[in-house]
Scaffold this motif. Structure first.
Motif, PDB file in Angstrom:
ATOM      1  N   TRP A 143      -5.793  -9.030  -8.102  1.00 31.02           N
ATOM      2  CA  TRP A 143      -6.127 -10.444  -8.124  1.00 31.02           C
ATOM      3  C   TRP A 143      -7.468 -10.622  -7.413  1.00 31.02           C
ATOM      4  O   TRP A 143      -8.105  -9.635  -7.048  1.00 31.02           O
ATOM      5  N   THR A 144      -7.873 -11.853  -7.217  1.00 35.49           N
ATOM      6  CA  THR A 144      -9.182 -12.117  -6.626  1.00 35.49           C
ATOM      7  C   THR A 144      -9.286 -11.512  -5.233  1.00 35.49           C
ATOM      8  O   THR A 144      -8.644 -11.962  -4.295  1.00 35.49           O
ATOM      9  N   GLY A 145     -10.090 -10.451  -5.091  1.00 34.76           N
ATOM     10  CA  GLY A 145     -10.352  -9.870  -3.783  1.00 34.76           C
ATOM     11  C   GLY A 145      -9.288  -8.926  -3.256  1.00 34.76           C
ATOM     12  O   GLY A 145      -9.440  -8.395  -2.150  1.00 34.76           O
ATOM     13  N   ILE A 146      -8.214  -8.687  -4.006  1.00 35.46           N
ATOM     14  CA  ILE A 146      -7.174  -7.774  -3.529  1.00 35.46           C
ATOM     15  C   ILE A 146      -6.661  -6.924  -4.687  1.00 35.46           C
ATOM     16  O   ILE A 146      -6.774  -7.296  -5.851  1.00 35.46           O
ATOM     17  N   SER A 147      -6.103  -5.766  -4.342  1.00 34.10           N
ATOM     18  CA  SER A 147      -5.347  -4.961  -5.296  1.00 34.10           C
ATOM     19  C   SER A 147      -3.993  -4.667  -4.661  1.00 34.10           C
ATOM     20  O   SER A 147      -3.884  -4.473  -3.447  1.00 34.10           O
ATOM     21  N   VAL A 148      -2.969  -4.650  -5.494  1.00 36.66           N
ATOM     22  CA  VAL A 148      -1.590  -4.582  -5.007  1.00 36.66           C
ATOM     23  C   VAL A 148      -0.849  -3.459  -5.721  1.00 36.66           C
ATOM     24  O   VAL A 148      -1.009  -3.266  -6.928  1.00 36.66           O
ATOM     25  N   GLN A 202     -10.112   0.890   1.760  1.00 37.94           N
ATOM     26  CA  GLN A 202     -10.328  -0.514   2.106  1.00 37.94           C
ATOM     27  C   GLN A 202      -9.313  -0.918   3.165  1.00 37.94           C
ATOM     28  O   GLN A 202      -8.289  -0.248   3.330  1.00 37.94           O
ATOM     29  N   PRO A 203      -9.562  -1.991   3.912  1.00 36.33           N
ATOM     30  CA  PRO A 203      -8.525  -2.471   4.830  1.00 36.33           C
ATOM     31  C   PRO A 203      -7.223  -2.701   4.063  1.00 36.33           C
ATOM     32  O   PRO A 203      -7.237  -3.244   2.948  1.00 36.33           O
ATOM     33  N   ARG A 204      -6.116  -2.278   4.655  1.00 34.26           N
ATOM     34  CA  ARG A 204      -4.844  -2.297   3.917  1.00 34.26           C
ATOM     35  C   ARG A 204      -3.719  -2.893   4.746  1.00 34.26           C
ATOM     36  O   ARG A 204      -3.570  -2.589   5.930  1.00 34.26           O
ATOM     37  N   LEU A 205      -2.930  -3.715   4.081  1.00 35.42           N
ATOM     38  CA  LEU A 205      -1.689  -4.213   4.649  1.00 35.42           C
ATOM     39  C   LEU A 205      -0.531  -3.561   3.906  1.00 35.42           C
ATOM     40  O   LEU A 205      -0.479  -3.606   2.672  1.00 35.42           O
ATOM     41  N   LEU A 247       5.410  -5.133   8.931  1.00 34.34           N
ATOM     42  CA  LEU A 247       4.051  -5.118   8.403  1.00 34.34           C
ATOM     43  C   LEU A 247       3.196  -4.156   9.202  1.00 34.34           C
ATOM     44  O   LEU A 247       3.375  -4.012  10.416  1.00 34.34           O
ATOM     45  N   THR A 248       2.256  -3.501   8.520  1.00 33.79           N
ATOM     46  CA  THR A 248       1.287  -2.641   9.194  1.00 33.79           C
ATOM     47  C   THR A 248      -0.077  -2.882   8.568  1.00 33.79           C
ATOM     48  O   THR A 248      -0.217  -2.842   7.341  1.00 33.79           O
ATOM     49  N   PHE A 249      -1.065  -3.137   9.407  1.00 35.44           N
ATOM     50  CA  PHE A 249      -2.433  -3.344   8.922  1.00 35.44           C
ATOM     51  C   PHE A 249      -3.326  -2.259   9.504  1.00 35.44           C
ATOM     52  O   PHE A 249      -3.286  -1.989  10.713  1.00 35.44           O
ATOM     53  N   ILE A 250      -4.136  -1.629   8.647  1.00 36.98           N
ATOM     54  CA  ILE A 250      -5.038  -0.572   9.117  1.00 36.98           C
ATOM     55  C   ILE A 250      -6.437  -0.798   8.559  1.00 36.98           C
ATOM     56  O   ILE A 250      -6.612  -1.300   7.441  1.00 36.98           O
ATOM     57  N   PRO A 251      -7.474  -0.442   9.320  1.00 38.91           N
ATOM     58  CA  PRO A 251      -8.844  -0.499   8.798  1.00 38.91           C
ATOM     59  C   PRO A 251      -9.062   0.546   7.716  1.00 38.91           C
ATOM     60  O   PRO A 251      -8.261   1.478   7.555  1.00 38.91           O
ATOM     61  N   ILE A 296      -1.318  -3.755   0.030  1.00 37.97           N
ATOM     62  CA  ILE A 296      -2.332  -4.710  -0.404  1.00 37.97           C
ATOM     63  C   ILE A 296      -3.662  -4.274   0.180  1.00 37.97           C
ATOM     64  O   ILE A 296      -3.822  -4.202   1.402  1.00 37.97           O
ATOM     65  N   ASP A 297      -4.613  -3.944  -0.682  1.00 37.05           N
ATOM     66  CA  ASP A 297      -5.959  -3.558  -0.258  1.00 37.05           C
ATOM     67  C   ASP A 297      -6.887  -4.760  -0.401  1.00 37.05           C
ATOM     68  O   ASP A 297      -6.863  -5.465  -1.419  1.00 37.05           O
ATOM     69  N   PHE A 298      -7.732  -4.965   0.621  1.00 41.25           N
ATOM     70  CA  PHE A 298      -8.584  -6.144   0.680  1.00 41.25           C
ATOM     71  C   PHE A 298     -10.038  -5.779   0.406  1.00 41.25           C
ATOM     72  O   PHE A 298     -10.612  -4.923   1.083  1.00 41.25           O
TER      73      PHE A 298
END
Length: 301
Positions: A28-33, A53-56, A91-95, A115-117
């Protein structure tokens, strides 16, 4: 990296059997899932989920075992069926580029969504002024019920075959981005100032409307703030009220004209957006402490 399975803890050089898995992905706009369903066997699960990419990563379901996220692979392997009392899902968020390992002992089923941003695309998309951090830091296994719920809805949208789900997915994506990154924006606004992106957009509009000032209400609308809050935030960021900013920029324009041209004071006044020479003189003295004529003469000496 391939998911690794074994009847006992992994050891160097040991072959691993990959367990059953299904996945689907969408952008989607600005993200891949990507949504992944893992069906367990009597073994250990270990996977490196790093991204460029930054990832959740949102663990949505854990059945028959617990999932842990670590910055290094566990040694020895994680304990079976951990007795942790934390609720299901995290949830885990990494650079970008940061290794993060998803690991679990024996389990029946795991459902996760990653989810990649795309930060440049999101920055352009968020015209309302959400400012992304200049440096991201890892956040392992944290809870946010709102983001967790949105991630679950996004996972369902990812698997949906309906073409009309794009606008719905875009809305969910933007909601996740806002809720995930808003603490940095909220902290900055709590200190009273505008976010840098907000300030850049506002001052660019003000510079374009120097001779016909944009109203406070219209400037506030650009930031999503009320007029009164915007005025306070603008002053906290620039050290002056919007009206004073306009006045200062006009005087700066006049100063350049006084130094670079031989125009009369009246001509400089009109070219700088002042109604007449008297208004120009009062404003110039307010900002510089000197009259335009005296200021020009002191610079010519």
């Amino acid at each position: 990296m391939t998911i690794q399975w074994a009847d006992r803890a992994p050891t160097s050089g040991q072959p691993f059997e990959e367990g059953p898995r299904t996945s689907c992905s969408r952008s989607w706009t600005g993200i891949s899932v990507e949504v992944v369903d893992l069906h367990g066997r009597a073994g250990w699960h270990l996977e490196d989920l790093r991204s460029q990419q930054p990832r959740l990563t949102a663990v949505l379901e854990e059945i028959g075992g617990r999932v842990e996220m670590r910055l290094a692979p566990p040694c020895p392997a994680p304990a079976r069926n951990s007795a942790s009392q934390r609720p299901d899902g995290h949830l885990t968020f990494i650079p970008a580029g940061t290794p993060v390992w998803e690991c679990a002992g024996r389990f029946r089923y795991i459902r996760r969504v990653v989810i990649d941003f795309d930060i440049p695309a999101l920055t352009a998309r968020f015209d309302c002024g959400l400012e992304f951090p200049s440096h991201f830091v890892p956040r392992l296994m944290f809870s946010d019920t709102r983001v967790q719920a949105l991630a679950g809805l996004l996972a369902d949208a990812c698997a949906s075959p309906h073409l009309d789900s794009r606008s719905y997915g875009d809305s969910l994506a933007l909601a996740i981005v806002y809720n995930l990154f808003r603490p940095a924006l909220a902290a900055r606004q709590k200190r009273g100032g505008l976010a840098p992106a907000q300030l850049r957009r506002v001052t660019a509009r003000m510079a374009e409307s120097l001779f016909d000032p944009t109203s406070i209400e219209d400037l506030a609308d650009m930031t999503g703030l009320s007029a009164s809050y915007f005025s306070r935030a603008f002053k906290a960021s620039t050290g002056m009220a919007p009206h004073r900013w306009y006045l200062t920029e006009r005087v700066r324009r006049a100063q350049r004209a006084l130094l670079e041209t031989n125009d009369s004071l009246a001509e400089v006044a009109l070219a700088s957006g002042f109604a007449d020479q008297s208004h120009f003189t009062r404003a110039f003295r307010t900002i510089t402490g000197a009259s335009p004529g005296a200021w020009r003469k002191s610079r010519e000496a």
